[in-house]
Design a protein around this motif. Structure first.
Motif, PDB file in Angstrom:
ATOM      1  N   THR A   1       0.868  -1.180   0.000  1.00 38.00           N
ATOM      2  CA  THR A   1       0.000   0.000   0.000  1.00 38.00           C
ATOM      3  C   THR A   1       0.904   1.229   0.000  1.00 38.00           C
ATOM      4  OG1 THR A   1      -0.113  -0.426   2.367  1.00 38.00           O
ATOM      5  CG2 THR A   1      -2.058  -0.962   1.080  1.00 38.00           C
TER       6      THR A   1
ATOM      7  N   ASP B   1      -5.311  -1.922   6.686  1.00 34.47           N
ATOM      8  CA  ASP B   1      -6.230  -0.807   6.402  1.00 34.47           C
ATOM      9  C   ASP B   1      -7.656  -1.319   6.295  1.00 34.47           C
ATOM     10  OD1 ASP B   1      -3.489  -0.014   4.748  1.00 34.47           O
ATOM     11  OD2 ASP B   1      -4.444   1.627   5.837  1.00 34.47           O
TER      12      ASP B   1
ATOM     13  N   ARG C   1      -8.185  11.624  -1.434  1.00 33.93           N
ATOM     14  CA  ARG C   1      -8.438  10.946  -0.158  1.00 33.93           C
ATOM     15  C   ARG C   1      -9.610  11.530   0.612  1.00 33.93           C
ATOM     16  NH1 ARG C   1      -3.002   8.319   2.323  1.00 33.93           N
ATOM     17  NH2 ARG C   1      -4.609   6.919   3.147  1.00 33.93           N
TER      18      ARG C   1
ATOM     19  N   LYS D   1      -5.552   8.855  11.914  1.00 29.08           N
ATOM     20  CA  LYS D   1      -4.612   9.361  10.907  1.00 29.08           C
ATOM     21  C   LYS D   1      -5.266  10.438  10.060  1.00 29.08           C
ATOM     22  CE  LYS D   1      -5.642   5.814   7.410  1.00 29.08           C
ATOM     23  NZ  LYS D   1      -5.193   4.592   6.732  1.00 29.08           N
ATOM     24  N   HIS D   2      -4.411  11.249   9.378  1.00 35.38           N
ATOM     25  CA  HIS D   2      -2.955  11.258   9.358  1.00 35.38           C
ATOM     26  C   HIS D   2      -2.535  12.538  10.065  1.00 35.38           C
ATOM     27  CE1 HIS D   2      -4.415   8.957   5.914  1.00 35.38           C
ATOM     28  NE2 HIS D   2      -3.327   8.229   6.015  1.00 35.38           N
TER      29      HIS D   2
ATOM     30  N   PHE E   1       2.227  12.233   5.684  1.00 30.05           N
ATOM     31  CA  PHE E   1       3.362  12.369   4.767  1.00 30.05           C
ATOM     32  C   PHE E   1       3.821  13.820   4.625  1.00 30.05           C
ATOM     33  CE2 PHE E   1       3.721   8.172   3.245  1.00 30.05           C
ATOM     34  CZ  PHE E   1       2.469   7.642   2.960  1.00 30.05           C
TER      35      PHE E   1
ATOM     36  N   ASP F   1       3.654   6.873   8.691  1.00 35.74           N
ATOM     37  CA  ASP F   1       2.986   6.378   7.498  1.00 35.74           C
ATOM     38  C   ASP F   1       4.062   5.737   6.617  1.00 35.74           C
ATOM     39  OD1 ASP F   1       0.275   7.677   5.444  1.00 35.74           O
ATOM     40  OD2 ASP F   1       1.257   5.720   5.526  1.00 35.74           O
TER      41      ASP F   1
ATOM     42  N   GLU G   1      -5.985   7.197  -2.336  1.00 38.72           N
ATOM     43  CA  GLU G   1      -4.603   7.659  -2.169  1.00 38.72           C
ATOM     44  C   GLU G   1      -3.921   7.818  -3.520  1.00 38.72           C
ATOM     45  OE1 GLU G   1      -1.968   5.467   0.380  1.00 38.72           O
ATOM     46  OE2 GLU G   1      -0.310   6.829  -0.040  1.00 38.72           O
TER      47      GLU G   1
HETATM   48  C1  GLC Z   1      -0.580   4.285   3.014  1.00 39.12           C
HETATM   49  C2  GLC Z   1      -1.538   5.307   3.575  1.00 39.12           C
HETATM   50  C3  GLC Z   1      -1.963   5.030   4.979  1.00 39.12           C
HETATM   51  C4  GLC Z   1      -2.041   3.530   5.185  1.00 39.12           C
HETATM   52  C5  GLC Z   1      -0.634   2.997   5.112  1.00 39.12           C
HETATM   53  C6  GLC Z   1      -0.578   1.482   5.251  1.00 39.12           C
HETATM   54  O1  GLC Z   1       0.427   4.916   2.293  1.00 39.12           O
HETATM   55  O2  GLC Z   1      -1.133   6.663   3.508  1.00 39.12           O
HETATM   56  O3  GLC Z   1      -3.213   5.688   5.200  1.00 39.12           O
HETATM   57  O4  GLC Z   1      -2.614   3.230   6.442  1.00 39.12           O
HETATM   58  O5  GLC Z   1       0.026   3.392   3.921  1.00 39.12           O
HETATM   59  O6  GLC Z   1      -1.235   0.876   4.202  1.00 39.12           O
END
Ligand code: GLC
Length: 739
Positions: free
Chosen positions: A53, A104, A162, A200-201, A247, A279, A491
């Motif tokens: 991810t 997630d 997002r 988050k975030h 981020f 993150d 994302e």
């Molecule tokens: C991603 C997302 C974050 C997610 C994480 C793990 O880049 O920004 O919201 O929980 O990585 O998957």
């Protein structure tokens, strides 16, 4: 009696305190046994190689590293079988410290719920909490200990993909939903049907310049406290176990190493006792930010600022030990981070039974069970927003003979999951009820449904138009399902153009020529620019992405088995040039409402109002607001006002109304918004029924952050507004706050 209650309370408090003491004592005892390398291992999180991810660096040595105690958590490992396999490796390590499994689980696990922005449109906190509860139950039954949710980022910019993951533009609504989601996910944390939440975030990620994901954020600390932090505090007040940093850089300092956010606010002022995970790779990405020279400096900056666990950047794994040896990082800092993580592992019961969440019978029982499916259908129906229903085309009659169901969103299943559906490998869409299936389920054999795709989502081909017009010519009513694909929001999905892609709007124009009633369903993960449709089409339903039960929920609404009650959690721009656009803006010295003046804060080529405002949504019935009463018109700081209002269902069917209470602080030591949501109630009224509802306005609702970042109210006049949306104020009054 009172004595008994007091004694019981004392006993429970002592018990809870002793429990916590026990955990702290266990953590302390374990910490004493750990080598520095093992401590750093607890701060290290890797993804499984199955699913990335984020930008993945393949490391085929993870299993060995787990056996050496060099990894404290894994993400993207699903299922009791696979989590057990990984946990067995951890049990081979010297101290047998169990792994934490994170995933997630944003809007459902196997049973998929509407995307969070759609759920927010329900304004139904009970159902939103239930949705999270179901997600947690299924995730926990699948070996997951920890979800990286709720995402609580306020955003006023639909170009940012997002927005689909959050609760929209409003701080008050966003705070209430953040609280509900944490309560839903965590339930009674430590139970086998609960998972740790991860707020988050942190922070202000939704204010990225240009709506471009990962972009910089620059704002006053006053704006940060006033608009972006409250949902995080609400989630913390709900007992959130973990936080995840963002981020973005905030005012020039990346969130991963932002001492102000992590030490001053979260672990300082707010006294957060859980742990912070970075993150994906964000610690290492500070090199790209130009904030640090290399991963070693990144590790130093982040651990010092209070990021406890490093997701996927390897910065902690390969640098912390050396930093300790060079006396740049005190062991105490490492110990604090390790203690925070171990404490959660003890509280989850993982030391007592590392396989506690790996029960295959429970896994089979919990997935997609009828109770969960029912909850998903209810959440989906409540998330749907009726934007227009001129000529009362809706609800459709069950006596219809022939319906033409047209469009690229009618038959696909995957899109209904939306972004962030749990699809570590490939999504299992078999159990998704498509929009076509939902209509079939609803009408059975009594109505003939004709299908035509009409066009693609992004294709420019009009080849399918003829077929669409053909089926339309045979039908009494046309239902047209269009929108953007599920993976065009989410994302790394920022868009500069929010119009319908492809030739979908052309298809609408062709079908409009038939003169037949057309119901337009718009499927998207964000507000789209639908200016022409909104001006020319009389029946429009915003269906977002509704999850497993999408088809059934849409059919429930179209045929009136559920009277739509959704209200927009974000303003819909007329065109991208209006963005950022939000309802609770300041008045300025030359307000845009001065239509007759040249010199005003407005566009010369467009109205400044949105196409559809925050809080807007129609019903199949109508509601009358009356008898607004305030218990007093003048209050002191320590007093509150009771507001009562009558709401009557003046239509012919039962319905739900979200009664919204807005305030305007007329004068402040910093300028105040022209309108702010301060409370709401979603009520159900049978036809003809009247209910009196009450709100309480206390000092908290009058308070804001002044220029010195002091939170409090200031004496003066307040306008009070009760409405069916931020732009549909039905009743007004005012009151004064005196010293
Ligand atoms: C991603 C997302 C974050 C997610 C994480 C793990 O880049 O920004 O919201 O929980 O990585 O998957």
């Amino acid at each position: 009696m009172k004595k008994t209650i007091t004694l019981a309370f004392v006993f429970v408090s002592i018990f809870a305190f002793s429990q916590q003491q026990t955990v702290d004592q266990k953590v302390k005892a374990l910490l004493k046994q750990m080598t520095l390398e093992e401590k750093i291992g607890q701060l290290n999180q890797y993804t499984s190689n199955d699913a990335a991810t984020g930008p993945i660096t393949i490391n085929n040595n993870k299993q060995n590293e787990i056996k050496k105690g060099l990894i404290g958590s894994m993400l993207n490992v699903m299922g009791t079988k696979r989590t057990r396999q990984y946990q067995e490796l951890a049990m081979q390590s010297r101290l047998k410290i169990p792994l934490l499994f994170g995933l997630d689980v944003i809007h459902g696990y196997k049973t998929t719920f509407p995307i969070p922005l759609a759920e927010a449109a329900s304004w139904d906190l009970t159902t939103i909490e239930l949705a999270a509860r179901v997600a947690a139950t299924e995730a926990a039954a699948s070996g997951i200990h920890w979800t990286f949710a709720p995402m609580v980022d306020i955003s006023r910019d639909p170009r940012w993909g997002r927005v689909m993951e959050g609760a929209g533009e409003d701080t008050y609504l966003g705070s209430k939903i953040a609280y509900a989601r944490v309560k839903g996910f965590q339930g009674n944390l430590g139970d086998v049907n609960s998972v740790m939440a991860c707020v988050k975030h942190f922070a202000a990620y939704g204010a990225a310049v240009g709506g471009r994901d990962y972009n910089s954020v620059d704002m006053s600390n006053r704006m940060l406290w006033e608009t972006y932090l409250p949902p995080f505090k609400a989630a913390l007040d709900a007992g959130a176990a973990t936080f995840m940093n963002s981020f973005n850089d905030l005012n020039g300092i990346p969130a991963s190493a932002n001492n102000y956010l992590l030490r001053d606010i979260l672990k300082g002022k707010w006294n957060f006792q859980g742990f912070v995970v970075s993150d994906w790779g964000s610690i290492g990405e500070m090199v790209n930010h130009g904030y640090v020279k290399d991963n070693k400096e990144a590790a130093l900056a982040s651990i010092t600022a209070g990021s406890d666990m490093d997701m996927e950047s390897n910065a902690y794994r390969y640098n912390l030990e050396q930093l300790v040896k060079e006396n740049k990082v005190p062991v105490a800092l490492i110990d604090d981070a390790v203690k925070r993580i171990l404490r959660k592992k003890f509280e989850l019961g993982l030391f007592d039974d590392p396989y506690k969440f790996c029960n295959t019978e429970r896994e089979q029982k919990e997935m997609n069970n009828p109770e969960h499916t029912k909850a998903a259908r209810e959440m989906a129906a409540k998330s749907i927003v009726l934007l227009k229903n001129e000529r009362d085309v809706l609800p459709l009659s069950k006596g219809l003979k022939t319906i033409a169901f047209i469009g690229p969103m009618v038959k696909p299943k995957r899109d209904n999951h939306g972004f962030w559906a749990v699809d570590v490998k490939e999504i299992d869409s078999t159990y998704i009820v498509s929009q076509w299936e939902g209509l079939e389920n609803k009408v059975g054999k009594r109505t003939k449904i004709l299908y035509a795709k009409g066009c693609g989502v992004e294709s420019n081909s009009k080849e399918g138009f003829a077929d669409a017009l053909n089926v339309a010519s045979q039908a009494e009513v046309i239902i047209l399902s269009i929108g953007e694909n599920f993976n065009k929001s989410g994302e790394a999905k920022s868009k500069s153009n929010l119009h319908l892609p492809g030739v979908q709007e052309d298809l609408i124009k062709e079908l409009q020529k038939t003169g037949k009633p057309i119901v337009i369903l718009i499927n998207a993960g964000r507000p789209l620019v639908i200016d022409w449709i909104a001006d020319n089409m009389p029946t429009i339903v915003y269906t977002w992405w509704l999850g497993s039960e999408a088809g059934n929920a849409i059919a429930d609404v179209l045929f009136g088995d559920y009277n739509p009650s959704g209200k927009l959690p974000m303003s819909f721009p007329r065109i991208e040039g209006q963005i950022p656009i939000y309802y609770n803006h300041f008045n300025t010295g030359r307000p845009s409402v001065n239509e007759d003046k040249i010199y005003k804060s407005a566009y010369i080529d467009l109205p400044t109002t949105p196409k559809f405002p925050f809080g807007y949504g129609l019903s199949y019935t109508t509601f009358e607001y009356s008898d607004l009463k305030l218990s007093q018109k003048t209050i002191k700081n320590n007093e509150s006002i009771t507001v009562s209002v009558n709401i009557k269902n003046t239509g012919s069917v039962k319905g739900e109304e979200v009664v919204q209470l807005y305030l305007r602080d007329k004068v402040g030591s910093v300028v105040r918004p022209i309108i702010e949501l301060k409370d709401f109630q979603k009520i159900t009224l049978n036809k003809g029924e009247t209910k009196t509802i009450q709100f309480t306005i206390d000092n908290q609702k009058l308070s804001f952050y002044n220029n010195a970042l002091e939170f409090g109210s200031e004496p003066g006049d307040f306008d009070l507004m009760i409405g069916s949306s931020s732009a549909d104020i039905r009743l007004r009054d005012s009151f004064e706050l005196v010293k």
